[in-house]
Every structure is written in structure tokens, then in C-alpha cells.
Design a protein around this motif. Structure first.
Motif, PDB file in Angstrom:
ATOM      1  N   GLU A  66       1.986   1.778  -3.542  1.00 22.05           N
ATOM      2  CA  GLU A  66       0.895   2.120  -4.455  1.00 22.05           C
ATOM      3  C   GLU A  66       0.459   3.576  -4.331  1.00 22.05           C
ATOM      4  O   GLU A  66      -0.207   4.099  -5.229  1.00 22.05           O
ATOM      5  N   GLN A  67       0.839   4.235  -3.252  1.00 25.36           N
ATOM      6  CA  GLN A  67       0.522   5.655  -3.091  1.00 25.36           C
ATOM      7  C   GLN A  67       1.396   6.532  -3.986  1.00 25.36           C
ATOM      8  O   GLN A  67       1.078   7.695  -4.220  1.00 25.36           O
ATOM      9  N   GLU A  68       2.492   5.971  -4.479  1.00 27.78           N
ATOM     10  CA  GLU A  68       3.435   6.733  -5.295  1.00 27.78           C
ATOM     11  C   GLU A  68       3.017   6.704  -6.768  1.00 27.78           C
ATOM     12  O   GLU A  68       2.441   5.739  -7.240  1.00 27.78           O
ATOM     13  N   THR A  69       3.333   7.783  -7.468  1.00 29.01           N
ATOM     14  CA  THR A  69       2.950   7.903  -8.876  1.00 29.01           C
ATOM     15  C   THR A  69       4.135   7.775  -9.820  1.00 29.01           C
ATOM     16  O   THR A  69       3.968   7.819 -11.040  1.00 29.01           O
TER      17      THR A  69
ATOM     18  N   PRO B 138       0.813  -1.228   0.000  1.00 30.08           N
ATOM     19  CA  PRO B 138       0.000   0.000   0.000  1.00 30.08           C
ATOM     20  C   PRO B 138       0.842   1.272   0.000  1.00 30.08           C
ATOM     21  O   PRO B 138       0.444   2.282  -0.588  1.00 30.08           O
ATOM     22  N   ARG B 139       1.990   1.231   0.643  1.00 26.63           N
ATOM     23  CA  ARG B 139       2.857   2.407   0.680  1.00 26.63           C
ATOM     24  C   ARG B 139       3.475   2.675  -0.681  1.00 26.63           C
ATOM     25  O   ARG B 139       3.680   3.831  -1.064  1.00 26.63           O
TER      26      ARG B 139
END
Length: 215
Positions: free
Chosen positions: A87-90, A84-85
């Protein structure tokens, strides 16, 4: 109470049984981390829980199956914590940095789990004498990170390099970070993770004309 049998012949595990299995796995983690592989037996694991060795044998076919279930559980936990950490990045570099930092955070919170994994990985053997775990057990990690590198290369964010080689190198650096921190607990784990993240971001990102890296 034995597991109930489903119509298709599969065993259905009750909530109570699942709770007992989880309790045994937790005891195994603590015992492997504290005593090491050679000194960990089903009897010692049972003693820590306060049950008989026969109760463990009811839930697991033997020590080998218990260890395999332990490994699977910890891998699932790490994935649930780290993914999840990321997946927060683009961006690919953002995800890489988040990956390294998240693993370090998990290490800080759950050292016993990683110590137990190390004991099992270094010692558990198949009946023919081969190591049960090792490079092969890390293949899903290598593959997932390599795929992220490929996507970053496709967008032009990352420079050309072999994604698999870089993925293996990142994982080896993370494993080394944990080994050093376990040996020297006062070592600044978060600072180490930040240095690794900076190192690999610089090693992987593409450069603009004139040698200036992308943000």
C-alpha cells in the motif's frame, strides 16, 4: 473454566482461553514443521506445550479444526505483513515488486509457519477424500493480485494480458522460490526475490513506442 455464554447463545472466549489457543497453535506450527504431517498428533502437540491432550480437545473439536485455525492465523499474519508494504507503493509495478519482496522477507523470518502450511495443504483431506486445501485456498490471493493487474492495465501502466493467468504464475513462482530456499538454505532468498520482481515487472509493464518500457 468453560466459555461464558452471550445472550445470543454464542460462546464468549476469555483472554486466558485465547492465550491457550494461541499457545496450542504455535506448538502445532512447530510440530508440523519439525516432524511433518504423518508424525504430528495431538499428543505430540500437547507434549511440546506441556499440557494434556484433553486440554487441546477442550479448545478445538479435533486435529482438523486445529489445522484449519492454524491456516487461518498464518494467512492473516502474512496479509498483515505484506499488505502495508504494498500500500506504500503508488504504481502497479511498485506494488508487484513490494509484494514479492515482502513475501520473501516473511519467508526468511517465519519458515516454520510456511513449512507447516505446506504439510497441511499437501495432506489434509475432507471426509470424502478430497484435498481440504489447494488451488481453492489460493483463490483470494489470485483474485486480489489479478485486480491490481487490472487497475494497472486501466491506467495504461501495464500491457494487455490475462490478469488471472499472470496472478497464478506469480504465485507459483513465489511458492517455487520458497521450496528451493527450504531445500538449499544458503540460497540467496533476497536476490531470488529481486530477480523474480524484475522478471514480472518486465513481463507486465506496458512499452513506450520504440520498445522502451515505462519506468
Amino acid at each position: 473454566m468453560r466459555p461464558e455464554i452471550e445472550p445470543d447463545g454464542q460462546k464468549r472466549t476469555s483472554y486466558i482461553e485465547e492465550a491457550r489457543r494461541a499457545q496450542i497453535i504455535e506448538s502445532a506450527i512447530e510440530t508440523f514443521a519439525e516432524l511433518g504431517y504423518a508424525n504430528t498428533s495431538l499428543a505430540r502437540i500437547a507434549e511440546r506445550v506441556g499440557i494434556s491432550k484433553g486440554v487441546i480437545s477442550y479448545h478445538f473439536a479435533g486435529k482438523a479444526e486445529l489445522m484449519e485455525q492454524l491456516v487461518e492465523q498464518v494467512y492473516r499474519e502474512i496479509t498483515r505483513f505484506v499488505l502495508p508494504r504494498m500500500e506504500q507503493e503508488t504504481t502497479a509495478t511498485g506494488a508487484l515488486r513490494a509484494n514479492i519482496r515482502a513475501v520473501a522477507a516473511y519467508m526468511r523470518d517465519q519458515p516454520a509457519r510456511l513449512l507447516a502450511l505446506g504439510e497441511i495443504f499437501n495432506n489434509l483431506r475432507t471426509p470424502d477424500g478430497k484435498r481440504r486445501y489447494g488451488v481453492v485456498s489460493n483463490e483470494p490471493i489470485y483474485a486480489a493480485r489479478a485486480e491490481q493487474f487490472r487497475l494497472g492495465q486501466q491506467t495504461g501502466e501495464l500491457r494487455p494480458f490475462d490478469p488471472l493467468v499472470m496472478s497464478i504464475t506469480v504465485q507459483d513462482a513465489i511458492d517455487g522460490m520458497f521450496a528451493y530456499w527450504v531445500t538449499y538454505p544458503d540460497h540467496d532468498l533476497e536476490a531470488h526475490a529481486d530477480e523474480l520482481a524484475d522478471l514480472f515487472v518486465h513481463a507486465t509493464r506496458a512499452e513506450r513506442p520504440g520498445g522502451t518500457g515505462t519506468p
